[in-house]
Design a protein around this motif. Sequence first.
Motif, PDB file in Angstrom:
ATOM      1  N   ILE A  40      37.843  38.162  43.101  1.00 30.07           N
ATOM      2  CA  ILE A  40      37.806  38.807  44.415  1.00 30.07           C
ATOM      3  C   ILE A  40      39.238  39.163  44.777  1.00 30.07           C
ATOM      4  O   ILE A  40      40.103  38.288  44.842  1.00 30.07           O
ATOM      5  CB  ILE A  40      37.233  37.877  45.493  1.00 30.07           C
ATOM      6  CG1 ILE A  40      35.794  37.498  45.164  1.00 30.07           C
ATOM      7  CG2 ILE A  40      37.310  38.527  46.868  1.00 30.07           C
ATOM      8  CD1 ILE A  40      35.200  36.479  46.125  1.00 30.07           C
ATOM      9  N   PHE A  71      36.281  44.025  43.842  1.00 30.95           N
ATOM     10  CA  PHE A  71      35.698  43.015  42.959  1.00 30.95           C
ATOM     11  C   PHE A  71      35.828  43.546  41.535  1.00 30.95           C
ATOM     12  O   PHE A  71      35.133  44.488  41.159  1.00 30.95           O
ATOM     13  CB  PHE A  71      34.215  42.786  43.286  1.00 30.95           C
ATOM     14  CG  PHE A  71      33.952  42.392  44.715  1.00 30.95           C
ATOM     15  CD1 PHE A  71      34.155  41.089  45.138  1.00 30.95           C
ATOM     16  CD2 PHE A  71      33.496  43.322  45.633  1.00 30.95           C
ATOM     17  CE1 PHE A  71      33.906  40.723  46.445  1.00 30.95           C
ATOM     18  CE2 PHE A  71      33.252  42.966  46.946  1.00 30.95           C
ATOM     19  CZ  PHE A  71      33.460  41.659  47.353  1.00 30.95           C
ATOM     20  N   ALA A 115      41.791  40.434  47.634  1.00 32.16           N
ATOM     21  CA  ALA A 115      41.779  40.374  49.094  1.00 32.16           C
ATOM     22  C   ALA A 115      43.090  40.856  49.686  1.00 32.16           C
ATOM     23  O   ALA A 115      44.161  40.729  49.075  1.00 32.16           O
ATOM     24  CB  ALA A 115      41.509  38.941  49.548  1.00 32.16           C
ATOM     25  N   CYS A 157      36.206  29.805  49.427  1.00 31.18           N
ATOM     26  CA  CYS A 157      36.259  31.158  49.973  1.00 31.18           C
ATOM     27  C   CYS A 157      35.029  31.323  50.863  1.00 31.18           C
ATOM     28  O   CYS A 157      33.898  31.226  50.385  1.00 31.18           O
ATOM     29  CB  CYS A 157      36.267  32.196  48.857  1.00 31.18           C
ATOM     30  SG  CYS A 157      36.272  33.913  49.453  1.00 31.18           S
ATOM     31  N   CYS A 189      38.028  41.580  51.833  1.00 32.10           N
ATOM     32  CA  CYS A 189      37.853  41.924  50.426  1.00 32.10           C
ATOM     33  C   CYS A 189      38.279  43.373  50.198  1.00 32.10           C
ATOM     34  O   CYS A 189      37.855  44.266  50.924  1.00 32.10           O
ATOM     35  CB  CYS A 189      36.402  41.756  50.015  1.00 32.10           C
ATOM     36  SG  CYS A 189      35.776  40.075  50.202  1.00 32.10           S
TER      37      CYS A 189
END
Length: 257
Positions: free
Chosen positions: A56, A51, A58, A124, A48
């Motif tokens: 999310i 946010f 990544a 996820c 990650c």
Amino acid sequence: MTVKIAIICAVAILSYVIVPAASQALLRRKRAKTARKLAAAQKKCARCSDFRDGFIHAVPSVGSAKPVGDATGDFVVNPAKTRLYAVEASGSLEPISWKSVSIVKVGAPIAVFDKPGRFSKGICLFHEERSEEDLVARLEAIAQSTVPHRPIPDPVKYAAIGVGAFVEFMIFISSLGEPDMNLESIAALVAIFAKALPYCPPGLLLTLVAQLAIAPRGGEKKSRKRRAFGFATETLGVLLNVAVLFLAFQLVGFVVF
């Protein structure tokens, strides 16, 4: 034993023991099936990076002993098209809500699956493993139930307990209006609070001994002998508390026998 006492016992066993145990077994089976699918499915391993805006963000994992996943660039995880799961080093595999994502630290490792098996959405998976190989091994261990695990949160359990307590309460109320029904009234009253009996003295001591006996030691699985000993010890504690309650009611004036 009267018919009403038999009904009281049957309702207690069904609502407090059989239904919760059966529901938990089904949930464990479903979790094992999910873990098996995830272990075999194609995945993108990443970390990650942020946010924001409900997504999310990544970054593909790099610098591992062996390249992991097939991600080739930064990507986002869309909450509308993805289910969230978490697998901990303790061995638990649990679904989590998007509201919980905010507590996940930036840099946490994740594995993203594009609709594995027959899942309607992508998945996820948050985890604590160092590589894809470790993650697959962890998932396979969960699928085979070779790691210690905690009870799975189960709304069916609480619904069954609530319904059982309500039925016992109705039996208790109906018994109060009938002559010579003290034994049934006491049995129903005890059954209403049956789930609390293991944690009431003097049987509490036996419950603590039982929990110490079945607690995992050093990551090992619970042995059948220790589980059997724990169950027998806790059951003995419950029976002790039931006997104490009946004696107490007898002393305060209820004619039991």
